[in-house]
Design an enzyme around this catalytic site. Sequence first.
Site, PDB file in Angstrom:
ATOM      1  N   SER A 137       2.861   3.539  -2.341  1.00  0.00           N
ATOM      2  CA  SER A 137       1.786   2.004  -1.735  1.00  0.00           C
ATOM      3  C   SER A 137       1.019   3.021  -1.466  1.00  0.00           C
ATOM      4  O   SER A 137       0.622   4.641  -0.565  1.00  0.00           O
ATOM      5  CB  SER A 137       3.948   2.806  -0.432  1.00  0.00           C
ATOM      6  OG  SER A 137       2.659   1.440   0.873  1.00  0.00           O
ATOM      7  N   ARG A 382       2.746   1.040  -9.359  1.00  0.00           N
ATOM      8  CA  ARG A 382       3.675  -0.035  -9.221  1.00  0.00           C
ATOM      9  C   ARG A 382       3.312  -1.420  -8.709  1.00  0.00           C
ATOM     10  O   ARG A 382       2.627  -1.626  -8.190  1.00  0.00           O
ATOM     11  CB  ARG A 382       4.846   0.658  -7.920  1.00  0.00           C
ATOM     12  CG  ARG A 382       5.758  -0.425  -7.736  1.00  0.00           C
ATOM     13  CD  ARG A 382       7.181   0.351  -8.083  1.00  0.00           C
ATOM     14  NE  ARG A 382       8.320  -0.372  -7.114  1.00  0.00           N
ATOM     15  CZ  ARG A 382       9.168  -1.771  -8.084  1.00  0.00           C
ATOM     16  NH1 ARG A 382       8.102  -2.794  -8.534  1.00  0.00           N
ATOM     17  NH2 ARG A 382       9.866  -1.924  -7.210  1.00  0.00           N
ATOM     18  N   THR A 418       4.977  -2.358   4.741  1.00  0.00           N
ATOM     19  CA  THR A 418       6.328  -1.189   4.747  1.00  0.00           C
ATOM     20  C   THR A 418       6.488  -1.696   6.195  1.00  0.00           C
ATOM     21  O   THR A 418       7.965  -1.857   6.509  1.00  0.00           O
ATOM     22  CB  THR A 418       5.462   0.171   5.089  1.00  0.00           C
ATOM     23  OG1 THR A 418       4.814  -0.068   3.704  1.00  0.00           O
ATOM     24  CG2 THR A 418       6.403   1.237   5.098  1.00  0.00           C
ATOM     25  N   CYS A 569       0.535  -2.213 -19.112  1.00  0.00           N
ATOM     26  CA  CYS A 569       1.486  -0.882 -18.854  1.00  0.00           C
ATOM     27  C   CYS A 569       1.084   0.366 -18.578  1.00  0.00           C
ATOM     28  O   CYS A 569       0.280   0.520 -19.545  1.00  0.00           O
ATOM     29  CB  CYS A 569       2.634  -1.061 -20.129  1.00  0.00           C
ATOM     30  SG  CYS A 569       4.242   0.416 -19.695  1.00  0.00           S
ATOM     31  N   CYS A 593       8.647   5.786 -18.812  1.00  0.00           N
ATOM     32  CA  CYS A 593       8.650   4.455 -17.938  1.00  0.00           C
ATOM     33  C   CYS A 593       7.934   4.921 -16.215  1.00  0.00           C
ATOM     34  O   CYS A 593       8.893   5.970 -16.197  1.00  0.00           O
ATOM     35  CB  CYS A 593       9.809   3.328 -17.949  1.00  0.00           C
ATOM     36  SG  CYS A 593      10.082   2.050 -17.030  1.00  0.00           S
ATOM     37  N   CYS A 596       7.868   0.715 -12.860  1.00  0.00           N
ATOM     38  CA  CYS A 596       6.106  -0.370 -11.863  1.00  0.00           C
ATOM     39  C   CYS A 596       6.839  -1.624 -11.786  1.00  0.00           C
ATOM     40  O   CYS A 596       6.722  -2.697 -11.431  1.00  0.00           O
ATOM     41  CB  CYS A 596       4.980   0.163 -12.287  1.00  0.00           C
ATOM     42  SG  CYS A 596       4.627  -1.013 -13.749  1.00  0.00           S
ATOM     43  N   CYS A 599       5.938  -5.492 -17.559  1.00  0.00           N
ATOM     44  CA  CYS A 599       6.440  -5.812 -18.278  1.00  0.00           C
ATOM     45  C   CYS A 599       7.248  -6.686 -17.122  1.00  0.00           C
ATOM     46  O   CYS A 599       6.928  -7.919 -18.109  1.00  0.00           O
ATOM     47  CB  CYS A 599       7.128  -4.840 -18.451  1.00  0.00           C
ATOM     48  SG  CYS A 599       8.571  -3.450 -18.492  1.00  0.00           S
TER      49      CYS A 599
END
Lengths: 624, 251
Positions: A137, A382, A418, A569, A593, A596, A599
């Site tokens: 984050s 992400r 958050t 991606c 991968c 995130c 896709c």
Amino acid sequence: MHRFLVKLSSSSNQFRSSKNHRLILPLLPSSKPFTSSSSVSSSPPRHSNRSGYPYLVELFQKISPLSSNSRTLGVNGRSISSEAGRESIEYDVLIVGAGPAGLSAAIRLKQLSQEKNIDLSVCVVEKGAEVGGHIISGNVFEPVALDELLPHWRQEHTPIEIPASSDKFWFLTKDRAISLPSPFDNKGNYVISLSQLVRWLGGKAEELGTEIYPGFSASEVLYDASDKVVGIATKDMGISKDGSKKENFQPGVDIKGRVTLFAEGCRGSLSERIIKKYKLREEVNAQHQTYALGIKEVWEIDESKHNPGEVVHTLGWPLDPKTYGGSFLYHMNDRQVALGLVVALNYHNPFLNPYEEFQKLKPHPAIKRILEGGTVLQYGARTLNEGGFQSIPYPVFPGGAIIGCSAGFLNVPKIKGTHTAMKSGMLAAEAAFGVLHEGINMNTYWDNLKDSWVWKELYAARNYRPAFEYGLLPGLAVSAMEHYVLKGKVPFTLKHGKADHEATNLARKCTPIEYPKPDGVLSFDVPTSLYRSNTNHDHDQPSHLRLRDPKIPEKVNFPEYAAPESRYCPARVYEYVEDEEGKPKLQINAQNCLHCKACDIKDPKQNIEWTVPEGGGGPAYSLM
Amino acid sequence: MKILVAVKRVVDYAVKIRVKPDKTGVDTQNVKMSMNPFCEIALEEALRIKEAGFAKEVVAVSIGPSQCVDTLRTGLAMGADRGIHVETNTSFLPLTIAKILKSLAEVENPGLIFLGKQAIDDDCNQTGQMVAALLGWPQATFASKVVLDKDKHIATVDREVDGGLETLCVDLPAVITTDLRLNQPRYASLPNIMKAKSKPIKKMTVQDLKVDVKSDIEILEVTEPPKRKSGVMVSSVDELIEKLRNEAHVV
């Protein structure tokens, strides 16, 4: 596939006092699991590559005296599901995901349990190998929820150390940075690494007696005969790419909770299934969720350029006026800065490559002068929610609730989620406690959400993002109006445009974008960046990225949309290679991968389904 | 028979590391740590021997800071019966570790000591050999197959050596270090992780074991390897020879 389980005949009394339930595991001298079919040790050895392996969290050592008393285990550990060989473990509350929302819920539950002197067994399962390993984050942290949850944090040693000292806002053109009045006010907030904060929260949760099990991915929701959620099943481990069991095959276990809270973060895989199954958006006339993809690096820079607490946000370059997004640059401690680009996923041009846009950002003079002479420590990506108020689904379902970004409480103009995620976890915990001990309904969570500052805040912020549907300038104009004058007090609520996956135009209607080659100093190629995310999965497992129709990539994605998955991606999972006939074929490098979920969100035909890989795989963020 | 398995807590194999700016070592702050992969293989082999009925108890031992308890818990979750944690904040080199393990072996009297062939952080490949020498026990290193004969008290071990495979017969008690192809370690299942919480871990210090930890090796500096230079295309054989002679100094 649902597991239909016989409803346990026990009343809630079974789980009440700590005296009644001890560790009822038959502790056999051998390590064989106590089920009908033994799986681990009896198969003959076979030569195969060393596989990955779930590791216990660093904080696991802090085992408080509470934990052994307060856990309820399935009586005799008898497997109740219809499939042979699965064990079943029961808790009062099961939380899926050890992020800010999940851990805040766990902490709140244990606090209530202590306050009211009523025992409660709480289990948190986490697919990352460590608590905090999958957390990434910005992050400029607003401590409002933490002040409510753990008011003494300010007297303790926490990862919250650097107060935000300035709020800069730049409009970037190719060469210049134009300072604008900042729409942000971060006084009282802190520049942190959320991964570090979550690790600290995990320690707090364990101190209070929560059982946290990292390295276990929840792959299925478990239902009872009345279609109520009773828990989750962890994924089988040790299955080979071809589907056969490897020598170290370990079946997953069923973890049941009288209340199950899903805290999987944005676009949680099980949360999405729950939302669809129980039609939770339709229930409150919520709109679809909209998303953005955030790509971030943590740099260690020159001491002379480091200004702890400095908070910079930018708009404009490198994104075009039709694409919503912007960058952030936060100075943390230890000479580290967090730099990232957030690109809304409702972009139109299928040739857009968010990762490459991020690489384009870095040589900008205003950014370059900070980064020059520094090194990249970590990389990650992400997706995040941008739907705000309009997209919040009804978060309660039979058997539990959805908390945090899986429901979607991110405040888009503040770009902070958050604090609201934590508060949602706390409210759900309070409701769950009431469900278990006072006979109230879980709907109380929804009611309390609506009465809380989360609701007020998200309601006031609801029109910022949708205004950008009309373009960058109208969006900025509305933002200014909202920020200085209206503050959300208008009688209308703007709607979101098309869903992200529907917003992509056909490739032939768009211009390809040429991206510059990486220079290896400021900009990098994907494999180099990926290496810095510490991501890894055991290679010999079935791909966790499922194609609903395996023909669509070659039939639709490649010819009509120029293979957008190979562009959005941030981990180069999707690549088109030539098969024997020279035709393009999709190759899925699932091992890369980053979890995130881009896709799952952006695939034009929604053909890609992100499911959990074996637990313990994925990135290992520590500074993000 | 008791089997002693030494496990080391190292930086996880998939993590990108970097050297500390002061060049005293690798930066391990906020870095994911795990059990050394070869130690996992060693523990797995010990567990299989126990499950086959040749051993009564598998004891995992780890030497290092307080976080080593996590590594031991992983070992207990895999199936070890108890753990021993020799707590120290100094990073010891293989000879000191070997001396500690020797002391422990004299206390515990195992029939077999399993170690990974080397740790992935230092790649020393010395500890197993040194333990065997200090104890005066036979050693079989780089094991890719271990077969026990309980009656004759011997172990037949296939070793992976440069020339291929070498089969050795060692009398027990012996020291065996494990190589990659020996087995595939099991996953710790959730119920086993829960059970492991109640298995005992005994804490000891180097003073308890009466080991002299003074090292005669001092690490002066740790630096990153030089950055790989890009290749150069040569236009003729003569130019190649000239470069090999004058620039690379190999001819």
